[in-house]
Design a protein around this motif. Structure first.
Motif, PDB file in Angstrom:
ATOM      1  N   SER A 158      -3.709   5.139   2.761  1.00 32.74           N
ATOM      2  CA  SER A 158      -2.398   5.566   2.079  1.00 32.74           C
ATOM      3  C   SER A 158      -2.380   7.281   2.345  1.00 32.74           C
ATOM      4  O   SER A 158      -1.319   7.883   1.876  1.00 32.74           O
ATOM      5  N   ARG A 159      -3.378   7.965   2.524  1.00 33.61           N
ATOM      6  CA  ARG A 159      -3.298   9.272   2.826  1.00 33.61           C
ATOM      7  C   ARG A 159      -2.518   9.807   4.162  1.00 33.61           C
ATOM      8  O   ARG A 159      -2.051  11.038   4.091  1.00 33.61           O
ATOM      9  N   ASP A 160      -2.303   9.073   5.114  1.00 31.73           N
ATOM     10  CA  ASP A 160      -1.941   9.377   6.361  1.00 31.73           C
ATOM     11  C   ASP A 160      -0.301   8.995   6.375  1.00 31.73           C
ATOM     12  O   ASP A 160      -0.050   8.048   5.680  1.00 31.73           O
ATOM     13  N   PRO A 161       0.484   9.650   7.106  1.00 31.07           N
ATOM     14  CA  PRO A 161       1.869   8.967   7.130  1.00 31.07           C
ATOM     15  C   PRO A 161       2.046   7.874   7.892  1.00 31.07           C
ATOM     16  O   PRO A 161       1.135   7.218   8.525  1.00 31.07           O
ATOM     17  N   GLU A 162       3.039   7.301   7.868  1.00 32.74           N
ATOM     18  CA  GLU A 162       3.467   6.088   8.413  1.00 32.74           C
ATOM     19  C   GLU A 162       3.549   6.119   9.782  1.00 32.74           C
ATOM     20  O   GLU A 162       4.028   7.088  10.622  1.00 32.74           O
ATOM     21  N   PRO A 163       2.675   5.317  10.605  1.00 33.47           N
ATOM     22  CA  PRO A 163       2.847   5.332  12.121  1.00 33.47           C
ATOM     23  C   PRO A 163       4.176   5.036  12.727  1.00 33.47           C
ATOM     24  O   PRO A 163       5.130   4.467  11.955  1.00 33.47           O
ATOM     25  N   VAL A 164       4.247   5.815  13.950  1.00 39.27           N
ATOM     26  CA  VAL A 164       5.706   5.586  14.629  1.00 39.27           C
ATOM     27  C   VAL A 164       5.663   4.388  15.295  1.00 39.27           C
ATOM     28  O   VAL A 164       4.899   4.097  16.137  1.00 39.27           O
ATOM     29  N   TRP A 165       6.705   3.550  14.963  1.00 37.10           N
ATOM     30  CA  TRP A 165       6.633   2.278  15.609  1.00 37.10           C
ATOM     31  C   TRP A 165       7.253   2.021  17.014  1.00 37.10           C
ATOM     32  O   TRP A 165       6.827   1.160  17.892  1.00 37.10           O
ATOM     33  N   GLY A 166       8.058   2.972  17.217  1.00 33.79           N
ATOM     34  CA  GLY A 166       8.392   2.965  18.743  1.00 33.79           C
ATOM     35  C   GLY A 166       9.654   1.778  18.919  1.00 33.79           C
ATOM     36  O   GLY A 166       9.819   0.877  18.094  1.00 33.79           O
ATOM     37  N   GLU A 167      10.326   1.920  19.999  1.00 30.75           N
ATOM     38  CA  GLU A 167      11.084   0.915  20.584  1.00 30.75           C
ATOM     39  C   GLU A 167      10.315  -0.495  20.770  1.00 30.75           C
ATOM     40  O   GLU A 167       9.480  -0.562  21.318  1.00 30.75           O
ATOM     41  N   GLY A 168      11.205  -1.595  20.103  1.00 26.99           N
ATOM     42  CA  GLY A 168      10.934  -2.719  20.088  1.00 26.99           C
ATOM     43  C   GLY A 168      10.124  -3.545  18.754  1.00 26.99           C
ATOM     44  O   GLY A 168      10.020  -4.569  18.696  1.00 26.99           O
TER      45      GLY A 168
END
Length: 215
Positions: A158-168
């Motif tokens: 929870s300390r990390d930012p949300e991952p980048v999900w990318g296209e798709g």
């Protein structure tokens, strides 16, 4: 020591990986996770990939609940040995004579790039120290190998930012349990075909999660 929560092997105790190099998902978080997956009716008959197996607890839970096949990966030889031990215990309790599980010592990205899939359900539970960029790279490789209606569960700090999900990919739900965040992700076309109405609304949810945070 963890245990199988439900299914044909419910109650079976699972061995842990010795040392502190793995971070097992707690039974409390597992209960919330599998309750949510059961509500989607996605487990029975699913082709499952557990990309960071650890002790194999998540993949073994899927076996107990009726997954058609489970592939469990880890790079640590000690973890792979424990996964095999736990899979054998679960399948013995289920009375299976043939294994529906495949255990392999491999890096997740290397395996996903070479494997054909397809997968209906994927667990991505890397060490918290793994940079989000590497998580996003793995998800990018996974995307074309997911079935329509597949779900990917990503566990992060929870300390990390949300991952980048990318296209798709589309994150349709987020649940926070103390220091742990579970992201529920699906292929983008599912969201489009549903007319922008997915399984859940994105963002943190209340109720159960508030109780977890207060614990």
């Amino acid at each position: 020591m963890s245990r199988i929560i439900s299914g044909a092997a419910g109650g079976v105790r699972l061995a842990s990986v010795p040392g502190d190099n793995t971070r097992p998902t707690t039974d409390r978080v597992k209960e919330s996770l599998f309750s949510k997956l059961e509500s989607y009716d996605i487990i029975r008959g699913a082709r499952v990939l557990d990309a960071f197996g650890g002790s194999g607890a998540l993949g073994c839970e899927e076996l107990s609940r009726g997954a058609a096949s489970v592939t469990l990966l880890d790079t640590c030889p000690k973890a792979v040995a424990v996964i095999r031990k736990n899979v054998a215990a679960v399948e013995k309790a289920m009375g299976r004579t043939g294994s529906a599980a495949r255990v392999q010592q491999s890096q997740a990205l290397t395996y996903v790039k070479s494997a054909s899939g397809p997968w209906d359900l994927v667990f991505v539970d890397p060490p918290y120290a793994m940079p989000n960029e590497q998580v996003s790279e793995l998800l990018e490789a996974l995307t074309p190998k997911l079935t329509e209606g597949a779900v990917v569960v990503v566990e992060r700090s929870s300390r990390d930012p949300e991952p980048v999900w990318g296209e798709g990919l589309y994150c349709f739900s987020t649940r926070q349990h103390g220091e742990t965040v579970l992201y529920y992700v699906e292929p983008d076309e599912v969201e489009e075909q549903a007319g922008n109405e997915s399984r859940d609304e994105p963002g943190n949810e209340s109720g159960e999660d508030a109780e977890e945070l207060a614990a």
